[in-house]
Design a protein around this motif. Structure first.
Motif, PDB file in Angstrom:
ATOM      1  N   GLN A  10      28.367  15.312 -70.322  1.00 32.78           N
ATOM      2  CA  GLN A  10      28.027  16.336 -69.545  1.00 32.78           C
ATOM      3  C   GLN A  10      27.292  16.119 -68.045  1.00 32.78           C
ATOM      4  O   GLN A  10      27.472  16.727 -67.106  1.00 32.78           O
ATOM      5  N   SER A  11      26.617  15.039 -68.257  1.00 29.95           N
ATOM      6  CA  SER A  11      25.802  14.705 -67.021  1.00 29.95           C
ATOM      7  C   SER A  11      25.482  13.207 -67.265  1.00 29.95           C
ATOM      8  O   SER A  11      25.151  12.672 -68.369  1.00 29.95           O
TER       9      SER A  11
ATOM     10  N   ILE B 259      32.136  16.556 -68.021  1.00 28.90           N
ATOM     11  CA  ILE B 259      31.104  16.781 -67.103  1.00 28.90           C
ATOM     12  C   ILE B 259      30.872  18.194 -66.434  1.00 28.90           C
ATOM     13  O   ILE B 259      31.850  18.623 -66.225  1.00 28.90           O
TER      14      ILE B 259
ATOM     15  N   CYS C 180      29.304  20.008 -63.448  1.00 23.30           N
ATOM     16  CA  CYS C 180      29.054  19.885 -62.037  1.00 23.30           C
ATOM     17  C   CYS C 180      28.093  21.044 -61.513  1.00 23.30           C
ATOM     18  O   CYS C 180      28.456  22.308 -61.600  1.00 23.30           O
TER      19      CYS C 180
ATOM     20  N   THR D  40      25.577  10.527 -62.126  1.00 23.40           N
ATOM     21  CA  THR D  40      26.922  11.052 -62.860  1.00 23.40           C
ATOM     22  C   THR D  40      28.096  10.231 -62.471  1.00 23.40           C
ATOM     23  O   THR D  40      28.823   9.439 -63.004  1.00 23.40           O
TER      24      THR D  40
ATOM     25  N   CYS E  52      30.555   7.381 -64.389  1.00 23.50           N
ATOM     26  CA  CYS E  52      32.015   7.641 -64.451  1.00 23.50           C
ATOM     27  C   CYS E  52      32.818   6.670 -63.973  1.00 23.50           C
ATOM     28  O   CYS E  52      33.759   6.186 -64.237  1.00 23.50           O
TER      29      CYS E  52
END
Length: 550
Positions: free
Chosen positions: A325-326, A364, A366, A379, A383
């Motif tokens: 998610q982050s 993720i 945003c 983040t 990635c």
């Protein structure tokens, strides 16, 4: 405990008499059913004037005379719920149809994760009203917010009551509004849902989606699904094993385990996910496969070594969906995700080391409230470091009633900009370039591509390989040679003769021959059209030259 329609309303046919008590009087002492007055006029709150076709009301429901259209939004758990409801309706005698205009009633199974999915759900209800169709709604939206204005007067099947959909449909066709939103209980104890052994009509006859638990142990500040599915309740291990054995006997060759968080499985019944998985692999036939659904990071940490062994098993896909998610610990704290980035990285690093080639997918969000540029850079760095082959990128949507909906928002244009930056990063690498053209793979073929031009197979890492259309290839395990790749899949050709294919399904998939024929027909039509167009252009050009010379 199975509850029949007669257990709820006594003699159901009594409802058709004009001399009977009113529905509210009849059901006054029935805690499971709520009757709403039937709406016969367009609601005054509609933004524009629309003419709604009047719905036909039935005095009685004769089996095999009504047609039901079903539509699903959301996750694999929702897909499984719809398949169970379709099984109940088909068993009761209703005809299932993909033609919504020909249907007498629409069953709409909703998802409450994001605003757009609820918006399309609401629009579909409106379309049904305008078309004069009866509507039954199901899923997480009405379960989480049953008092929403646009749901007033509609029949509702709660997420734990899907085994009673036939009762609700029958009453709705008669003009009544029925709402079943209570949790499922057996002997006073809450259970995960209806029995897994119920009949199904599968979206894909080769794939069985098995819910192993309902609800979760988290309290994420952005999530509204918790309002619908509530806290963790696991199915018994033996019930899941029995269901797997049953569906393999029916011809399924791939099972997906699903829930809101598979990693939490068994914590409420003194069991665990590894315990379940080790027992499941014992009943999976050779050539058939198991795919594990989403697990949140906190609940997989304590089982890492066992999970690595299971994900290396030849009948289990080396695939795991772990939403992060982050990449910022600050934002994870605001989300109440209950882990830090170092713990997530530990999971990924360990599994990649112990299960070489494993596919790890992640999510993720945003623009979560309070996300700074530094947070977002963290983040991007995460990635960029792991280059996840499957990355589900979502803009933050404030879901009504959640704590995050009350937090200060990141400007919308900035959210869109960050979403694009992350999307550009995702598209900057190609995960399948690691396979050289000509490399060999073993794949299980279970699907047909959306364009209906290829079969879809998956290798042991659940990587997608598109194959030319061949008769009887569905449900087969075959050796293929990679001929190319795109960002999201590989292309291959079958190396073996048909006699060498391994048949992993006990059923013959009827769609197979028709789809091949459809594809071949379209291919020849395209060739004919191209030939006809070329000849036409040549003739026109010839006459133009003649006219110019003249």
């Amino acid at each position: 405990m199975d509850i029949s329609c007669q257990d709820i309303v006594g003699d159901i046919e009594d409802l058709i008499s004009s001399d009977d008590p009113s529905p509210s009087e009849r059901y006054a002492n029935k805690k499971d059913v709520t009757i709403r007055a039937k709406r016969t006029k367009v609601r005054a709150t509609r933004p524009t004037e629309t003419t709604c076709t009047e719905k036909p009301l039935l005095d009685s429901v004769i089996p095999e005379t009504q047609h039901i259209y079903m539509k699903t939004w959301g996750c694999a758990h929702n897909t499984s719920d719809t398949e169970y409801m379709a099984g109940q309706l088909a068993q009761y005698g209703y005809n299932l149809t993909n033609d919504k205009s020909a249907a007498d009633l629409w069953v709409l199974n909703s998802c409450t994760v994001k605003n757009p999915s609820e918006d399309t759900f609401r629009n579909e209800i409106e379309a049904a009203h305008q078309a004069g169709k009866h509507v039954v709604v199901a899923g997480c939206v009405p379960q989480a917010a049953p008092r929403s204005d646009y749901l007033k007067g509609l029949s509702v099947v709660g997420v734990a009551q899907i085994d009673r959909v036939a009762e609700v449909v029958e009453e709705t066709l008669k003009g009544h509004s029925v709402r079943l939103l209570q949790p499922k209980k057996v002997d006073g104890r809450k259970v995960a849902g209806p029995k897994l052994a119920l009949p199904k009509v599968r979206k894909n006859p080769l794939i069985e989606v098995i819910p192993i638990n309902s609800g979760c142990l988290n309290a994420c500040t952005y999530c509204k699904t918790k309002f619908a599915r509530a806290d963790l309740v696991s199915y018994p291990v033996q019930e899941i094993i029995d269901r797997a054995h049953q569906v393999f006997q029916e011809g399924v060759c791939e099972i997906w385990l699903t829930s809101e968080d598979t990693g939490t499985y068994g914590r409420d019944i003194d069991s665990s996910l590894p315990e379940l998985l080790w027992k499941l692999v014992e009943v999976i036939p050779d050539g058939c496969m198991l795919r594990l659904g989403m697990t949140n990071p906190p609940y997989i940490l304590e089982h890492l070594e066992e999970m690595a062994k299971i994900l290396s098993h030849p009948r289990v896909y080396s695939f795991l969906h772990i939403p992060v998610q982050s990449g910022s610990d600050t934002i994870l704290g605001e989300m109440k995700r209950e882990y830090c980035i170092k713990e997530f990285e530990r999971i990924v690093d360990f599994l990649r080391a112990q299960v070489p080639g494993i596919t790890i997918a992640t999510d993720i969000i945003c623009g979560f409230p309070g996300e700074t540029e530094t947070d977002f850079e963290d983040t991007l760095a995460l990635c960029r470091k792991y280059q996840f082959p499957s990355l589900f990128i979502n803009q933050f949507f404030p879901r009504p009633g959640t704590p995050a909906a009350k937090m200060p928002r990141v400007p919308a244009n900035e959210v869109k900009t960050r979403t694009k930056r992350l999307t550009d990063l995702f598209h900057s690498y190609e995960p399948y370039k690691k396979y050289a053209s000509g490399s060999k793979q073993t794949v299980l073929v279970t699907e047909i591509s959306h364009d209906r031009k290829h079969y879809v197979g998956h290798n042991n890492f659940y990587e997608q390989i598109l194959l030319p259309m061949h008769t009887n290839l569905l449900g087969k395990q075959v050796e293929v040679e990679i001929t190319g790749c795109t960002k999201f899949s590989m292309f291959g050709k079958v190396l073996q003769s048909e006699k060498e294919w391994v048949n992993c399904s006990k059923q013959s998939v009827a769609i197979d021959r028709s789809e091949v024929t459809k594809y071949e027909d379209s291919k020849y039509r395209s060739i004919f059209a191209y030939f006809f167009l070329s000849c036409s252009i040549a003739i026109v050009c010839k006459y133009l030259f003649v006219l110019l010379e003249f």
